[in-house]
Design an enzyme around this catalytic site. Structure first.
Site, PDB file in Angstrom:
ATOM      1  N   ILE A 184       0.836  -1.203   0.000  1.00 28.67           N
ATOM      2  CA  ILE A 184       0.000   0.000   0.000  1.00 28.67           C
ATOM      3  C   ILE A 184       0.868   1.249   0.000  1.00 28.67           C
ATOM      4  O   ILE A 184       0.618   2.204  -0.749  1.00 28.67           O
ATOM      5  CB  ILE A 184      -0.967  -0.002   1.200  1.00 28.67           C
ATOM      6  N   ASP A 213      -9.726   6.786   8.660  1.00 26.33           N
ATOM      7  CA  ASP A 213     -10.700   5.781   8.231  1.00 26.33           C
ATOM      8  C   ASP A 213     -10.830   4.689   9.281  1.00 26.33           C
ATOM      9  O   ASP A 213     -11.665   3.802   9.151  1.00 26.33           O
ATOM     10  CB  ASP A 213     -10.255   5.175   6.894  1.00 26.33           C
ATOM     11  N   GLU A 229     -13.371   0.997  17.311  1.00 34.02           N
ATOM     12  CA  GLU A 229     -14.052   0.083  16.400  1.00 34.02           C
ATOM     13  C   GLU A 229     -14.363  -1.253  17.072  1.00 34.02           C
ATOM     14  O   GLU A 229     -13.524  -1.836  17.739  1.00 34.02           O
ATOM     15  CB  GLU A 229     -13.203  -0.157  15.157  1.00 34.02           C
ATOM     16  N   HIS A 252     -14.187   3.165   8.100  1.00 34.30           N
ATOM     17  CA  HIS A 252     -13.380   2.005   7.707  1.00 34.30           C
ATOM     18  C   HIS A 252     -13.836   1.450   6.354  1.00 34.30           C
ATOM     19  O   HIS A 252     -14.207   0.279   6.220  1.00 34.30           O
ATOM     20  CB  HIS A 252     -13.443   0.906   8.774  1.00 34.30           C
TER      21      HIS A 252
END
Length: 329
Positions: A151, A255, A260, A286
């Site tokens: 990434i 994000d 979470e 997310h």
């Protein structure tokens, strides 16, 4: 009959193929089941965001594989899986482009004030206050990439097209690989001090938890912007919020958040503050890896891993192969 548990929505083409070959239980939607209610029948799991614990693994006598639909493993108890002879796999590279593009979606939204500008138009204010909506260009700015895997490299490639200078920091990256991607490999403190934009692409480990806290934020320029599409725990959110409110950095876009899987009605509850009180913080739920293309690749790869293991073969992308081999030996 083979039974598969799928924690979250996957690509419809992949789901169609799985249903042809197995009994499917899902952890979402109107047919949602609690995994522990069916765990004694499950042979394989395709796992996205759900947290998969030791208790869930140890309650699953038939379970042979947990196939991550993605690359992060902090929601799987790897030690428990290995101890119980369960493969854990991932789908490397499946969402690299999707996440990299989302970095720039967040970055441009933040630096060009897209959300407040659009909200003003929706409220009927086309010209009122428009002079306040002054952004800055990416061309000529320095982008700091923390974590230079698939990434990070894709982010670098996109950044080059904007005419950005690129700094990268990664303890296992080779200088020649960074140079080939047009990046200068530097120490973390050098990156924090020199970058106009910092984007995180590191795994969440004990050593990386809160790798950006008050100290690191204090090294950054007051005009700096921080982007996190990796894992929420990489940033001390309380320190980040204080830095944003105090003007120690210019902005942040996230994000992923630490809360979470716990309670997302107020994502910054642990900071005792509402998102609306931090206007220079942009948050998405997310979704960086959620594109049709990424879903198809991740779904196809994870289903292939499940099929391979259930057929008695070794998976292509195992995350606990070493531990499982020790156990067998």
């Amino acid at each position: 009959m083979t039974a598969i548990y799928i924690s979250d929505v996957i690509h419809e083409n992949v789901m169609r193929d799985i249903r042809k070959n197995a009994l499917v239980h899902v952890g979402y939607g109107p047919s949602k089941v609690n995994y522990l209610d069916v765990c004694d029948t499950i042979d394989g799991v395709i796992l996205r965001a759900e947290i998969f614990t030791r208790d869930m693994i140890e309650a699953s006598p038939r379970l042979k594989i947990i196939a991550r639909h993605g690359v992060g493993t902090d929601n799987v108890d790897l030690a428990a899986a290995s101890e119980n002879g369960v493969w854990v796999t991932s789908t490397p590279g499946s969402n690299s482009n999707a996440v990299a593009e989302h970095v720039f979606a967040l970055l441009l939204s933040l630096t060009r004030q897209i959300v407040p500008a659009a909200n003003r138009v929706l409220a009927g204010n086309w010209a009122e206050g428009r002079g306040d909506l002054v952004g800055f260009e990416l061309s000529g700015r320095t982008l700091g990439i923390v974590g230079f895997g698939a990434i990070g490299k894709r982010v670098a490639a996109i950044a080059k097209s904007f005419g950005m200078r690129i700094l990268a920091s990664d303890p296992i990256a080779a200088a020649q690989d960074a140079a080939a991607a047009g990046a200068d490999l530097v120490e973390l403190d050098t990156l924090y001090d020199g970058a106009d934009i910092i984007t995180l692409h590191a795994p969440l480990l004990p050593s990386t938890r809160h790798m950006i806290s008050a100290r690191e934020l204090g090294l950054m320029k007051k005009t700096a912007v921080v982007i996190n599409t990796s894992r929420g725990g990489l940033i001390d959110e309380d320190a980040l919020v204080q830095a944003l409110l105090n003007g120690d950095i210019a902005g942040a876009a996230m994000d992923v958040l630490e809360a979470e899987g716990i309670d997302m009605k107020n994502p910054l509850a642990q900071n005792r503050i509402q998102l609306s009180e931090v206007p220079n913080l942009l948050v998405t739920p997310h979704i960086a890896g959620q594109t049709q293309e990424a879903f198809l690749e991740a779904g196809t790869k994870s289903w292939a891993e499940v099929q391979a293991v259930l057929a008695g073969d070794t998976p292509a992308f195992p995350l606990n192969a070493k531990d499982l081999r020790k156990l067998v030996a």
